[in-house]
Design a protein around this motif. Sequence first.
Motif, PDB file in Angstrom:
ATOM      1  N   GLY A 183       6.128   8.649  -2.079  1.00 55.52           N
ATOM      2  CA  GLY A 183       7.654   8.645  -1.962  1.00 55.52           C
ATOM      3  C   GLY A 183       8.410   8.485  -3.148  1.00 55.52           C
ATOM      4  O   GLY A 183       9.808   8.237  -3.120  1.00 55.52           O
ATOM      5  N   ALA A 184       7.834   8.661  -4.526  1.00 62.14           N
ATOM      6  CA  ALA A 184       8.554   8.787  -5.440  1.00 62.14           C
ATOM      7  C   ALA A 184       9.031   9.870  -6.038  1.00 62.14           C
ATOM      8  O   ALA A 184       8.558  10.550  -7.058  1.00 62.14           O
ATOM      9  CB  ALA A 184       7.638   7.872  -6.907  1.00 62.14           C
ATOM     10  N   ILE A 244       7.473  21.354  -3.683  1.00 62.82           N
ATOM     11  CA  ILE A 244       8.298  21.986  -2.646  1.00 62.82           C
ATOM     12  C   ILE A 244       8.393  21.099  -1.656  1.00 62.82           C
ATOM     13  O   ILE A 244       9.598  21.032  -0.901  1.00 62.82           O
ATOM     14  CB  ILE A 244       7.716  23.528  -2.248  1.00 62.82           C
ATOM     15  N   THR A 245       7.420  20.433  -1.303  1.00 64.48           N
ATOM     16  CA  THR A 245       7.468  19.565  -0.225  1.00 64.48           C
ATOM     17  C   THR A 245       8.494  18.257  -0.324  1.00 64.48           C
ATOM     18  O   THR A 245       9.122  17.820   0.522  1.00 64.48           O
ATOM     19  CB  THR A 245       6.050  18.830   0.168  1.00 64.48           C
ATOM     20  N   ALA A 246       8.522  17.839  -1.622  1.00 59.73           N
ATOM     21  CA  ALA A 246       9.496  16.948  -2.088  1.00 59.73           C
ATOM     22  C   ALA A 246      11.128  17.379  -2.078  1.00 59.73           C
ATOM     23  O   ALA A 246      11.740  16.413  -1.994  1.00 59.73           O
ATOM     24  CB  ALA A 246       9.111  16.319  -3.329  1.00 59.73           C
ATOM     25  N   ALA A 247      11.198  18.572  -2.221  1.00 66.74           N
ATOM     26  CA  ALA A 247      12.383  19.292  -2.291  1.00 66.74           C
ATOM     27  C   ALA A 247      13.543  18.643  -1.449  1.00 66.74           C
ATOM     28  O   ALA A 247      14.497  18.310  -2.108  1.00 66.74           O
ATOM     29  CB  ALA A 247      12.430  20.668  -2.380  1.00 66.74           C
ATOM     30  N   THR A 271       0.790  -1.109  -0.077  1.00 67.63           N
ATOM     31  CA  THR A 271       0.032   0.184   0.022  1.00 67.63           C
ATOM     32  C   THR A 271       0.925   1.252  -0.050  1.00 67.63           C
ATOM     33  O   THR A 271       0.152   2.283  -0.251  1.00 67.63           O
ATOM     34  CB  THR A 271      -0.905   0.076   1.214  1.00 67.63           C
ATOM     35  N   VAL A 272       1.934   1.052   0.260  1.00 68.69           N
ATOM     36  CA  VAL A 272       3.026   2.442   0.761  1.00 68.69           C
ATOM     37  C   VAL A 272       3.348   2.870  -0.821  1.00 68.69           C
ATOM     38  O   VAL A 272       3.173   4.214  -1.205  1.00 68.69           O
ATOM     39  CB  VAL A 272       4.368   2.219   1.464  1.00 68.69           C
ATOM     40  N   GLY A 273       3.732   2.220  -1.683  1.00 69.50           N
ATOM     41  CA  GLY A 273       4.068   2.619  -3.080  1.00 69.50           C
ATOM     42  C   GLY A 273       2.839   2.912  -3.932  1.00 69.50           C
ATOM     43  O   GLY A 273       2.027   2.320  -4.176  1.00 69.50           O
ATOM     44  N   LEU A 274       3.252   3.943  -4.867  1.00 77.18           N
ATOM     45  CA  LEU A 274       2.257   4.242  -5.744  1.00 77.18           C
ATOM     46  C   LEU A 274       2.504   3.166  -6.983  1.00 77.18           C
ATOM     47  O   LEU A 274       3.486   2.926  -7.586  1.00 77.18           O
ATOM     48  CB  LEU A 274       2.343   5.575  -6.478  1.00 77.18           C
ATOM     49  N   LEU A 310      -0.802  12.971 -11.266  1.00 75.43           N
ATOM     50  CA  LEU A 310       0.292  12.230 -11.343  1.00 75.43           C
ATOM     51  C   LEU A 310       1.409  12.428 -10.281  1.00 75.43           C
ATOM     52  O   LEU A 310       2.173  11.695  -9.503  1.00 75.43           O
ATOM     53  CB  LEU A 310       0.957  11.645 -12.615  1.00 75.43           C
ATOM     54  N   ILE A 311       1.885  13.586 -10.378  1.00 77.74           N
ATOM     55  CA  ILE A 311       3.076  14.253  -9.603  1.00 77.74           C
ATOM     56  C   ILE A 311       2.544  14.320  -8.013  1.00 77.74           C
ATOM     57  O   ILE A 311       3.522  14.038  -7.273  1.00 77.74           O
ATOM     58  CB  ILE A 311       3.447  15.578 -10.140  1.00 77.74           C
ATOM     59  N   ARG A 312       1.637  14.693  -7.791  1.00 78.99           N
ATOM     60  CA  ARG A 312       0.929  14.443  -6.212  1.00 78.99           C
ATOM     61  C   ARG A 312       1.124  13.455  -6.000  1.00 78.99           C
ATOM     62  O   ARG A 312       1.446  12.928  -4.716  1.00 78.99           O
ATOM     63  CB  ARG A 312      -0.147  15.226  -6.137  1.00 78.99           C
ATOM     64  N   GLY A 313       0.667  12.377  -6.543  1.00 78.25           N
ATOM     65  CA  GLY A 313       0.704  10.886  -6.203  1.00 78.25           C
ATOM     66  C   GLY A 313       1.822  10.317  -6.166  1.00 78.25           C
ATOM     67  O   GLY A 313       2.351   9.635  -5.053  1.00 78.25           O
TER      68      GLY A 313
END
Length: 539
Positions: A185-186, A213-216, A152-155, A177-180
């Motif tokens: 975690g990708a 920005i959150t993923a940066a 369930t963790v991975g998209l 897709l980007i938000r997912g």
Amino acid sequence: WYALAVLQALASTVKRDPTASDYRFQDDPYLTPKTSSEFKLFSLSQESGRNAAKYFINTYPKYFQKDYAQPHIPCLMPDTLEAQIEEVSEAALIERIGMRKVKAAVDLYDQLLQAGTSVSLDVTNQLLDLICFYGDHDPAQENVPEQRNEETVGLKNNAERIFALLSEPNTHSYSALIRGMVKYGAYSKAFSTYTDLLNSRLKADVHTFNALITAAPEVKEKYNEKWELIVDLLKQMAEQKVKPNLLTLNAVLKALRRCGTVGKSQAFPVISEMKALSIDLSLASYSHLLAIFYKPVMNEVSGKSFTPQDPDDGICISLQRLGENLCMGQADQSMEALNKKCVGWDPIISARFFSLLCMMENIDVMLKWYRDLVPSVYYPSSNVMRDLLQALDTDNRLDLIPQIWKDIKQLGHANRQNLVEELLTLMAREKHNQEVQESFAECALDIKKIYDTGDRGKVFTSQISFLFSSFRDMLKLFKTHNRVPSEELLNKFLMCVKEDGDVNQAVELVQISAGFCLPGTPKLIQRVQQEFELTEQQR
């Protein structure tokens, strides 16, 4: 005139009863909380009950089909869990997306493509939104904890596979897709997909930038490199004329938490820039700020060290720190202002506030707040009650100890040995006037009754014995001042005299009762004759 004027006018006619529990518990006195932990437990229990009822209604809807409401109230009826459209069509796909059935929606989408039926871009984007939010699995029910594992963790591949089937994906497609990818975690894939978006000559929306920005901080190692990537994304927002929002501010502050000293130096300039765009800070913003500037804070309720994560935790800790710096001479105005900032009384800020009042204010101000908030709003811990006892000692108001003892029992702290020892020590330290000494003796009898089993009763022997010896002196004062003792008080004292085996004291007790012509004298005489070995003269 505005929408809430009537409600506010009505609310102004009702005041809170400081002696009553919170309105949520008044229907069931058994669930009236005594401590802050019980308050939290019982508050959540009510919501858990609603979730349990909702679960049964939605799991077994056939038993809840009768509709007594006139007119019909849809929200009180069972949710429709079974799809109504059975044929393979785009309408059926929309229905399953609305019901959040991820697996069924993906299967139906594949069936439509295999049948040669095209699916519109809008509906496909809705399906991408669903998959990228919940992953490849149906969402867990509200009352069932979500289990996160490798599956369930991975998209999973469905989102990327469906996206690859689009002939001309638009901004919405890329954004979903980007938000997912960021959510699951990708992070590197998310930035790669963003590059594809730019190569397709499309512009990202604000939600896409917020996610990036959150993923940066996850794709760079050094603090300055993380910040440079965030700045680059903000510049691209400006170039693409995408206006930031509150979520953008919070995303930047959250990312700065991972930037060490760079985060501390850049946090306030970011806030200034956002304020220039008319973006005000929220509770979550303050929580991120505290995490940037302050080390982990000790939670006074649980005793555990933590860094504020929840917005409410963060704002309460900031108010707690602010409270430490307040001039206690302005406690009323200060706490009224703080109470407006913090919805409800948080245990942490309440404990710190009362401790400060005990240390820095006179007892009248302390008791004013105590009587106004306990137990209707705040449930003080045993440590706060000890602070209160020390404040009574400082201001020479030990006569209030019996009232505080009643609260200690009500709050469930009577089993706190250190607290009870502190209370007994204050009462037994010196003699007081007759009225106060009588109330102290009643407290001692009450404590003795609670701690009378096993070795626990031996803990406070010296203090209680002193109070009882003082009480013997006080019995003589009943005669001197012609004051009538209560029958209950005499009966309790007879129990203690019996334990000491003092026959003379028992006879004197009967004489006092007979001297005041108390109606319980015959029963008292009968007890003394049965429970003591009396001489002929004493009989």
